[in-house]
Every structure is written in structure tokens, then in C-alpha cells.
Design an enzyme around this catalytic site. Sequence first.
Site, mmCIF file in Angstrom:
data_model
loop_
_atom_site.group_PDB
_atom_site.id
_atom_site.type_symbol
_atom_site.label_atom_id
_atom_site.label_comp_id
_atom_site.label_asym_id
_atom_site.label_seq_id
_atom_site.Cartn_x
_atom_site.Cartn_y
_atom_site.Cartn_z
ATOM 1 N N GLU A 74 0.646 -1.330 -0.122
ATOM 2 C CA GLU A 74 0.020 -0.142 -0.123
ATOM 3 C C GLU A 74 0.789 1.262 0.089
ATOM 4 O O GLU A 74 0.657 2.088 -0.846
ATOM 5 C CB GLU A 74 -0.785 -0.029 1.216
ATOM 6 C CG GLU A 74 -1.750 1.298 1.402
ATOM 7 C CD GLU A 74 -1.872 1.740 2.764
ATOM 8 O OE1 GLU A 74 -1.198 2.836 3.080
ATOM 9 O OE2 GLU A 74 -2.042 1.012 3.804
ATOM 10 N N HIS A 75 1.794 1.363 0.760
ATOM 11 C CA HIS A 75 2.675 2.607 1.153
ATOM 12 C C HIS A 75 3.346 2.612 -0.495
ATOM 13 O O HIS A 75 3.633 3.707 -0.895
ATOM 14 C CB HIS A 75 3.899 2.120 1.940
ATOM 15 C CG HIS A 75 3.386 2.562 3.551
ATOM 16 N ND1 HIS A 75 4.154 3.842 3.992
ATOM 17 C CD2 HIS A 75 2.304 2.341 4.092
ATOM 18 C CE1 HIS A 75 3.505 3.872 5.403
ATOM 19 N NE2 HIS A 75 2.477 3.098 5.367
ATOM 20 N N GLU A 146 6.140 3.930 11.867
ATOM 21 C CA GLU A 146 4.693 3.622 12.128
ATOM 22 C C GLU A 146 4.795 2.594 13.136
ATOM 23 O O GLU A 146 3.687 2.572 14.056
ATOM 24 C CB GLU A 146 4.247 3.259 10.779
ATOM 25 C CG GLU A 146 2.563 3.359 10.723
ATOM 26 C CD GLU A 146 1.938 2.837 9.399
ATOM 27 O OE1 GLU A 146 2.786 2.821 8.371
ATOM 28 O OE2 GLU A 146 0.713 2.780 9.317
#
Lengths: 436, 429
Positions: A74-75, A146
Site C-alpha cells: 500500500e505504501h 509507524e
Amino acid sequence: MSSQWNIIQNDLLQEAVYWQELPSGLKVYVLPKKGYQKKYAVLATHFGSIDNCFSLEGEKDYVEVPEGVAHFLEHKLFEDVEGDVFNRFATLGASPNAYTSFTQTAYLFSCTDNFHENLDLLLNFVQDPYFTEETVQKEQGIIGQEISMFEDNPQWRIFFNLLDALYQKHPVQVDIAGTVESISRITPETLYTCYRTFYHPANMALFVVGGGIDLDEVGKQVAENYASRDYPPLGEIKRHFPEEPEEISRQKVAQEMVVSEPIIYIGFKDESPEGLKGKDKLRRELVTDLLMDIIFSPSEPLYNELYEEGLISEEFDAGYVLESNYAYTLLGGETRYPDKLYQRIMEALEKIKEEGFTEEQVRRHRRAKLGDFMRRFNSLEFIANNFLAYRFKGVDFFTYPEVLQEIRVEEVNRRLEEHLRLEKHAVSIIDKRGES
Amino acid sequence: MLGQPVVNELSNGMRLFWLPTDKFKTVSVKLFIHQELEDSLVTKNALLPSVLERGTQQHPDRISLRRELEDLYGAELSTDVGKKGERHLIEFSLEMVHENFFEEKDLLRRGLEVMEGLISNPLVEDEGFCRSYVEQEKVQLAQEIKSLVNNKIAYALERCVQEMCRGERYGLYKLGKVEDLEQINAVDLYEYSQELFSRNPVDIYLVGLQQQEEAESLVNDVFSLQRNTSIVEIPPTTVYREKEEVTRREEIMPVSQGNLVLGYRTNIPYDHELYYPLVMCNGILGGFPHSKLFQNVREKSSLAYFVFSRLERHKGVMISAAGIDPSQYENSLEIMQKQLEAISKGEITEEEMENTRIGLINQLRTQQDNPNSLVNFYLDAEIGGRKHGFSDVIEKIQQVTVDEVVEAASRIKLDTIYFLHGEEGGGSK
């Protein structure tokens, strides 16, 4: 062209979803919303953090990938040959984002202007993967922070500790972002393997919602975009999950953190809903959720007794989660006295099981739940995100009010007896650091 | 686009802001009692709404009150306290599905009556609030105040503001102080509430009813509390403050991530001509993924997952924050500071300027699709003494020039550097 829209209408909500399936297999949903300036589009793949072992029809062996790969991918999709995709959305006045859950990865934007340009950008960047050694390495630093952020988040930690106690083998117990170790094993090849399998249009869906949306223009634009790319048919995706025993993994797990008061979560592992389809699946979810509402809501005695004894705060909550092959009930919150609260809740549950619920309770909570659902239809994000999440588990989200209103007291009482079994529960506690 | 709200004064001096629209599924009502943010009042203001929510003469306990709301198709009634500049707001919110969806009448009226009852008809015993409610809510509030530390990002932001505005009213935490609670009792709090309800400004925002007559007569009818004719004035927020030296504060806790927060004084009040250039400046610095902080701290240097800048418009305080590896403290601090310096030197690309401009305009437009942000927009305008609508603000944003952004940026002074981190690893020297 392909303006053959099917319609899902809901008279109570006074909303309609138009949908069609393109030749490539992509499902497109559109909900025009009167009076809104905002337009919101989300393109999602049925690929989440639990999909770590899979194969495509025709392939011999299952591929096993490191934990956290869906989120990592996704990133990385936000970067392509030309660089950063965020900047291109910015130039078009849109606000882009993405999220990865246990079961899906979703890419989205909202805007008020340049809708068609933004939609093209969304469709294009998700269909143009670009992964190199260098960009993968760069992301390991960002995602490392994160993960670090979530390590300091007590709500997140207590939740995953509980899943770890409830499940012995199922990958739902692993953090969505993986670990610093697992993401260090991700390579461009890993990402391309996942991409080829899960980012085929037949495994994806698009939802567009907002004001001033021209149905046929959207249909034409999306159809043309996908027609210009040659997708060979996708064989069936086989997702392999380890056999999960019915029993929990361990009864209790505790961790110390910097918190003002301890936190306790109690979870009940439910049997896998794999055999259930469509409305039956939604029905199990809503009956169990309603059950938790009736037991723990502030309008019922138990909550008030616990509150007045100083055992819970207003944040105390209870609910039920049901996905394709796992389901559980979860309840809890902050408390000064976790052991005493635990004991009081377990005693209360036994008593409630003996007594059962009344017709009046079910009627009132059903009514409240219906209103709660309807109020959320103010939010474009709520509509689109939920519609797709339920779609991927084989449920039509628009049947929610109908299924809810069919629920009767006998069914809730039956569920009360079979669920919330003592041997299926586990406890997760966050203690204050330095105290015990 | 929605126009200005229609404002009407009720017979008791409360003001009704009516925002007609039929696009929502709901009717939303928000009532704000304005009070000065002040050391001796802050904890009482925070405690009061949670006591009121416990019960009224009509619904003396939570079970009865919540059951009535459930019967209204799960009407959501909640209370909160807010802080805008040096003004404290006691908030009551009601959100209900519009009754047109059901074949039942008077749902909205019943909901409003429950909400209004919290203020006009609280449960009273021996000339005070119900004692057990007050004592229980004191315990709850103390826990809530302490629980700020559970969210390390929010904690670090609040701590930076506290350090920066030590001795100023803005430095007070909106939930008050644990040590004040002991002295508050049911009788004093009740007396305080009666004065507050009678003398302080009260604004009611109503979103979602279409007929003006219906909206006005319903609210006038239900909100009929007798009030004093002279309403107190809330003192203005002090924005300007000279600062000689940058304050550095470090806090050590066993945490994995370091939270670095920079507190700036913009010295630009909300009604200043440089206010919109300041909004642009904050956006270019850290309001978006295309902003300097995100691009340089995260995308170019991989130092952080989250990094942003935000503006408190009423106090003129700007806060930048990032979650970093503690060993990267010096490096991160330098890169973060450089971004604002770059803006004040005029290093702003055409792309940064225009992307920020349309990004802000997009935010303003989408704000109108959410009842809460719609109300918040007009409340901010009201408090800041700028009686403008969305199209006025969009026009202002469209007119901001690079020179004005540079002018705004050059007035911004770093006031406080706050760093929360674990025992090992780096840190400020």
C-alpha cells in the site's frame, strides 16, 4: 458502451447504488448523493494482512510472504517512475489516502473539483506498480516509525495481545504492519508477486459516491481505462490458512505500559463463520452485536452498576467482529481495578444467561441500532468503505436494515446461550508500568 | 454553496443559528455556553456537563434518560468542553435521524426536550446537584485528565502548549486540574451553573430543518429558560507575546518512539490582515502530504511516519510535530526548522503555493458536507469576530500572494521545543 447499470435500492434510506461488472472483472459501484459538494472514490483489493499464504489456480505451490506485506505494498504504490503520487493529487486539489485492514487494501481520494482527472489518477497509479531495491529500503525506515508509533499505543497493543490469546494459528493475531524484522525481508520481488495475484481487477472493486456525479460518464471512463489494459483472465485465488483449533491459545496476557490506569479487554472466540453466506452471515453479526448492546449499553443496569462502583468509565465498550473465517466478541476499557471488574462481568454474564432478555429490550435496542446506522449515511466515507468491506465478505451492506428488523427476542436469547462460553474467553490487560 | 446562517435572538437572549439544508439524514443541534478560560473556573466548566448528563427531574437517572433516547431511534446526545483561544466552551450535542424517515411525529421535539432538560431541569437535592452524581463524576474527570498520557502524540502536543503558555490562560488544559476537584461540591457547582446559564452567552446551532418557521418556533418553544437580561462579555484572547529565548523541554518516559513538538508564536490574530497568508503558510509548511515537512522529513529523509503543522487560529499559535527515532533528534529538529526558514526566505515554488491554495479550498468546500464541521466553521467566525461565509474565505485564500506568505512567515517566532522520548537513545543536550 457499458452503461448497463444494475440497481440496489433501499427505500428506508432513500438511497440507490448503481453497479456493473466490467469485462476485466472489476466491479464498479456508484451512489449519487444529492446536495453534496464532495466526491469520494475508493478502489480496493480483497487483500489484507491475513493473506500471507496463497496461490493462483494452475500454480503448484503456495507462496508464503512476510507479515506486513499488504500494508507495505500500500505504501509503495504511492511512488512510481515519475515519483510521488501525492503531489499529483495535490495539483488536482484532491486529498488522497489509503488504508490496509486484515482483509482489504483501499486507495482513495476526496475532492470537489477535477473529479474525472482525479479518478483517472487513482485508477492509473494503482494499476502501475513500481518497486525497486532503493524505494523498498526507504520505506522500511518510514514504516519502522509507524510500527514504533503503534508500539506506544496502549489500545492497539491490548487489542493485538487479545487476538494473540484467542488465536493459536490464524494470522489475524499479527499486527497489520508486521514487525521491523518481517518487513526487513520484503523485496521488490515479494511485492510484485503479491501485486500480480491480488491486484487483478477481478479481485478488486471501485466505489464512487458524492454530489454532482454523472453515472454514465463514470461508467464510460472506468470501462475505457480498464479496456485499454490487457488483463488475461484471473484464475481462482487460493488463500491458505492454517487450521485454527476451536480452543483459545491462552487465557490471559498482560503487558506493562505508561498508562494512567490499567486497561482490560475480554474476548470470546466464536466459531468460524465460513459456512455462512450473505444475509445469514450478516444476521449472525447483527444478532451478536445486538446481544452485546443489550448487555453492556448505558441504558441497562449492568453498565450503571459498574460505573457507579467506579469500575468503568464512559469509554467502556462492547462489540462483535465477523470476517470471512474468524469471529470474536470484544469488550472492555480503562479501569482502576481490572481483577474486580473481570470478576463482576463474568458473574453478571452467568446471571444474564439464566434470565434472558425481554421483547421490550430487543425492540428498543433494535430501534436505536437502526437509527445509528442511518445517521452514518451522512458520511461518504462510511458508505463507500463499508459497502466494499461487506462486499468482500459476501454481504450486501444495504440489506442491513432489513436483516436487523427481522431479529426477534427468541433468536437473541438462543445466541446468548450458545455464545459467550466460559472456555472460549481470554483476557488482555495493560498494567501501569512500574506497578502490578 | 450554503449561505450565512440565519441568526435570531430567542426571547431569553439565547441566539439561534439556523442552517437550512435537506442533504443530511439527520437534524443536528449544538448548544454552546461561552465562558472565559480561567484558572478558577476551568475545572468546574469541565465537570458540569458530565454531572448534567447523569439525570434530570424528568429522567432522574441514566437508564431512564438513555432509554428515551434509544426510543427516538438512537438519538445521540453528548456533552463536551472545548477551548478556542482563551475561551472555554461547554457543549451539548444532539443528532437524530430526520423524523421524515419514519411514520412517527414529534421525535425531534422529544429529543430537544431531553437536551434542554439537562440545562433547565437538572436533578436537584438539598439546594445542590445530586451528591452521588457529583462525587462519581469527580472521580471520572480525574481519570480522564490523567488519561491524556495514554495517547503519546496528544500528550506531547498538549505538554508543548502548556510549557509554551505557562502563566497564560491558554496554557490551561481544557479538562481542568485534578487538584481542583477536591474543593468542588454539589451545592457550589449547582450555584455556579445557575449563574452560568443565566448570564453567559448561549448559542444554538440547528442544521437540517428546512422550514424557517418550524425551526424557529420549535426552538423558541423548547428553550424557554428564564435568563438575566444583561449577558456577560467574554474577555478577548491575548495573542501578541515577545519571547527572548527558545524554551527547551525534555520529558523521559519508557516509550519506543520519540515525539518532537515545536511551538511557534505567529503573533497574528484571527482578525489580522495577514491571517489568510498565515493559513497558507501553515499549509505550505505542514498541512498536506505535498507540504514541506511531509516531503522533507518523511519522503526525502525517511525520519518519520507522521509529521505535520497545525494552527490554532484564535491564539495564533502554530505547532509542528513528528514521531521520530530518538537518535535522530538533532537531525530531525534541524530539517523541521529549515522548512519554516525556507518559507520566510521566499523559497516557495509555484506548485507548493497553488497546491496549498486549492487544497485549502477543497477542505473548505468539503467542510460543508458534514454537520459538525459546518457548525464549527460558523462558531469560529463568530468567536473571531469575522462574520464571513465560505465563499468569502475562499475568495480571501484565492487572493493571497507569495509576498504576503513570506511576510506572515517572517513574523513567526519559535517559542518552545518539546521532546518526549525513552531513556535510551539521544535527546536534547
